[in-house]
Design an enzyme around this catalytic site. Structure first.
Site, PDB file in Angstrom:
ATOM      1  N   LYS A 115       0.863  -1.186   0.000  1.00  0.00           N
ATOM      2  CA  LYS A 115       0.000   0.000   0.000  1.00  0.00           C
ATOM      3  C   LYS A 115       0.892   1.225   0.000  1.00  0.00           C
ATOM      4  CE  LYS A 115      -4.511   0.902   0.305  1.00  0.00           C
ATOM      5  NZ  LYS A 115      -5.567   0.041  -0.251  1.00  0.00           N
TER       6      LYS A 115
HETATM    7  P1  NAD Z   1     -13.473   7.447  -2.893  1.00  0.00           P
HETATM    8  O1  NAD Z   1     -12.572   8.543  -2.456  1.00  0.00           O
HETATM    9  O2  NAD Z   1     -13.852   7.353  -4.329  1.00  0.00           O
HETATM   10  O3  NAD Z   1     -14.841   7.512  -2.057  1.00  0.00           O
HETATM   11  C1  NAD Z   1     -14.905   7.651  -0.680  1.00  0.00           C
HETATM   12  C2  NAD Z   1     -16.291   8.177  -0.359  1.00  0.00           C
HETATM   13  O4  NAD Z   1     -16.463   8.182   1.049  1.00  0.00           O
HETATM   14  C3  NAD Z   1     -16.559   9.600  -0.830  1.00  0.00           C
HETATM   15  O5  NAD Z   1     -17.896   9.668  -1.311  1.00  0.00           O
HETATM   16  C4  NAD Z   1     -16.438  10.429   0.450  1.00  0.00           C
HETATM   17  O6  NAD Z   1     -17.217  11.620   0.399  1.00  0.00           O
HETATM   18  C5  NAD Z   1     -16.996   9.441   1.448  1.00  0.00           C
HETATM   19  N1  NAD Z   1     -16.648   9.669   2.839  1.00  0.00           N
HETATM   20  C6  NAD Z   1     -15.447   9.984   3.376  1.00  0.00           C
HETATM   21  N2  NAD Z   1     -15.567  10.085   4.718  1.00  0.00           N
HETATM   22  C7  NAD Z   1     -16.863   9.810   5.014  1.00  0.00           C
HETATM   23  C8  NAD Z   1     -17.614   9.754   6.209  1.00  0.00           C
HETATM   24  N3  NAD Z   1     -17.050   9.985   7.388  1.00  0.00           N
HETATM   25  N4  NAD Z   1     -18.940   9.453   6.123  1.00  0.00           N
HETATM   26  C9  NAD Z   1     -19.522   9.212   4.941  1.00  0.00           C
HETATM   27  N5  NAD Z   1     -18.860   9.236   3.782  1.00  0.00           N
HETATM   28  C10 NAD Z   1     -17.553   9.547   3.813  1.00  0.00           C
HETATM   29  O7  NAD Z   1     -12.812   6.080  -2.364  1.00  0.00           O
HETATM   30  P2  NAD Z   1     -13.088   4.603  -2.881  1.00  0.00           P
HETATM   31  O8  NAD Z   1     -12.066   4.257  -3.906  1.00  0.00           O
HETATM   32  O9  NAD Z   1     -14.540   4.434  -3.181  1.00  0.00           O
HETATM   33  O10 NAD Z   1     -12.680   3.775  -1.577  1.00  0.00           O
HETATM   34  C11 NAD Z   1     -13.593   3.650  -0.485  1.00  0.00           C
HETATM   35  C12 NAD Z   1     -13.116   2.502   0.385  1.00  0.00           C
HETATM   36  O11 NAD Z   1     -13.068   1.313  -0.379  1.00  0.00           O
HETATM   37  C13 NAD Z   1     -11.714   2.671   0.976  1.00  0.00           C
HETATM   38  O12 NAD Z   1     -11.682   2.052   2.238  1.00  0.00           O
HETATM   39  C14 NAD Z   1     -10.840   1.898   0.019  1.00  0.00           C
HETATM   40  O13 NAD Z   1      -9.630   1.468   0.609  1.00  0.00           O
HETATM   41  C15 NAD Z   1     -11.765   0.753  -0.305  1.00  0.00           C
HETATM   42  N6  NAD Z   1     -11.488   0.067  -1.553  1.00  0.00           N
HETATM   43  C16 NAD Z   1     -11.422   0.728  -2.727  1.00  0.00           C
HETATM   44  C17 NAD Z   1     -11.167   0.007  -3.892  1.00  0.00           C
HETATM   45  C18 NAD Z   1     -11.149   0.674  -5.231  1.00  0.00           C
HETATM   46  O14 NAD Z   1     -11.005  -0.047  -6.233  1.00  0.00           O
HETATM   47  N7  NAD Z   1     -11.321   1.964  -5.338  1.00  0.00           N
HETATM   48  C19 NAD Z   1     -10.966  -1.373  -3.839  1.00  0.00           C
HETATM   49  C20 NAD Z   1     -11.066  -2.023  -2.611  1.00  0.00           C
HETATM   50  C21 NAD Z   1     -11.325  -1.279  -1.471  1.00  0.00           C
END
Ligand code: NAD
Length: 425
Positions: A115
């Protein structure tokens, strides 16, 4: 510090490394691993901390902290996302790198975990500043990454454009186009079809199988989703397409509720136009964190870590919690949910669809042979369904919850690989 935050700090240890260690030890105990093997598996293989001086648009120089942690390359090259967020720390990166090792092992893709991240707030950086920051970071880690070494991917606040900049910068150092150095690229650069949706689609397959066990049919289920970004918004759309009623959604600032079901395609257009879910017509506003407490069949935390804690776990009123985000539930909250008989589908299972299609992308890049989207989704379904049932069977074998079972399968697989390879020299 507000009173609730300081109280929580005393009551609960939210350090991501300590949480990761607790989850690891539970499974290691079940597996009866000896002390040396535990130590070998738990600690990251290699870590780098960087300071990146960047020329800002106004000519000033700002220095950013950045990291790349490679937890394991026992089963293959390291693999893991790159996060841009003000809260990025070395501990967080180390914990998330280990999580990636277990996730890859659980779905049996031949990667270890990594990471990386930069402590920055991308909302306050211009596109040019972000590009310079990304390229500087890539140049600094170029000797450590590569298709056979470590393959970054998108994570919070990074996307296909970020991956394109990384691929281009890395390719400048190798002097030939090297698409397989990152996944989550634009398709024109060798990105996989279905890649953008993969984490959410994988979660959907897991939820479908879990629903059969828990008596929840996706076609009629009610759903609440915290976070409306890459993963949360696609999750909402896929569930809406299945016929599920998504009744509550939040982003970092706002929450919205409509018990009849939110019109998700309209909400996606609204969010694209306004940048937020706030004031979406036909919904009542609710505080962002109330989404976790809404009565529903399925709760999907899809934002950041440590969202379901001892403060709010008692108010969770869902039958299933599917951890689309990484590390959204603290260990104490996990115990509380277990006592309430909530089925918690752990992150390393629920969101492993992302890394699975990343693996498919890497394979396609190396072979220069690209699959159609139906092929990607068919193979993804196969992997996720198999992983769910392996975990489910392990819950029965050990009499444990889904998180412990997922870690038992994953850590057991990596431990076996260490034993077979032996310790060099
Ligand atoms: P992103 O930045 O696209 O989205 C995050 C979202 O969460 C945004 O809408 C933001 O406004 C919201 N957010 C942040 N803090 C918040 C809170 N306190 N309450 C409510 N909403 C809140 O990120 P993402 O890529 O969608 O990743 C989200 C999660 O999924 C992370 O934990 C990431 O590690 C995990 N993840 C992502 C992927 C990927 O392919 N993008 C894959 C596996 C896991």
């Amino acid at each position: 510090m507000p009173a609730t935050a300081s109280a929580r700090k005393i009551l609960e240890d939210l350090n991501p490394l300590n949480i990761a260690a607790q989850q690891f030890e539970i499974a290691a105990d079940y597996l009866q691993l000896d002390a040396g093997l535990r130590e070998t598996l738990r600690r990251p293989r290699r870590s780098i901390a960087l300071t990146l001086p960047i020329k800002m648009d106004d000519g000033a120089i700002r220095v950013f902290d950045a990291y790349r942690v490679q937890h394991s390359n026992i089963r293959g090259p390291c693999k893991g996302g790159i996060r841009y967020h003000p809260n990025v720390t070395f501990d967080e990166m180390s914990a998330l790198a280990a999580l990636m090792t277990w996730k890859c092992a659980l779905v049996d893709v031949p990667f270890g975990g990594a990471k990386g991240g930069i402590a920055c707030d991308p909302k306050h950086l211009s596109r040019d500043e972000l590009e310079r920051l990304t390229r500087r970071y890539t140049y600094e880690i170029a000797a450590l990454i590569g298709p056979d070494q470590d393959i970054p991917a998108p994570d919070v606040n990074t996307d296909a454009q970020t991956m394109a900049w990384i691929m281009d910068t890395y390719s400048m150092t190798t002097r030939h186009a090297t698409p397989a150095v990152v996944t989550g690229k634009p398709t024109v650069l060798g990105g996989s079809l279905g890649g953008f949706e993969a984490s959410a689609r994988g979660c959907l397959f897991v939820l479908r199988e879990a629903g059969k066990v828990a008596g929840v049919d996706l076609k009629t289920a009610t759903v609440a989703i915290q976070g409306f970004g890459n993963v949360g918004s696609v999750m909402a759309r896929l569930l809406w397409e299945e016929g599920a009623r998504v009744i509550a959604v939040s982003d970092s600032k706002d929450g919205i509720l409509n018990k009849q079901g939110i019109d998700i395609p309209a909400l996606l257009r609204f969010k694209a136009a306004t940048g937020s879910v706030e004031a979406f017509p036909g919904c009542s506003p609710i505080p962002s964190d109330e989404v976790l407490k809404v009565q529903c069949d399925i709760l999907i935390p899809a934002a950041l870590e440590n969202q379901i804690t001892i403060e709010n776990a008692g108010y969770v009123r869902a039958k299933i919690v599917a951890e689309a985000a990484n590390g959204p539930t603290t260990p104490e909250a996990d115990l509380m949910l277990g006592r309430k008989e909530v089925m918690v589908l752990p992150d390393i299972l629920a969101n492993a669809g992302g890394v699975t299609v990343s693996y498919f992308e890497w394979l396609q890049d190396l072979q220069q042979l690209f699959w159609d989207e139906a092929e990607v989704n068919r193979r993804l379904e196969q992997v996720m369904v198999k992983a769910f049932h392996e975990v489910h069977d392990t819950t029965k074998k050990y009499g444990c919850d889904y998180r412990a079972a997922a870690y038992i399968v994953a850590i057991g697989r990596v431990a076996q690989a260490v034993i077979e390879r032996g310790i060099w020299p």
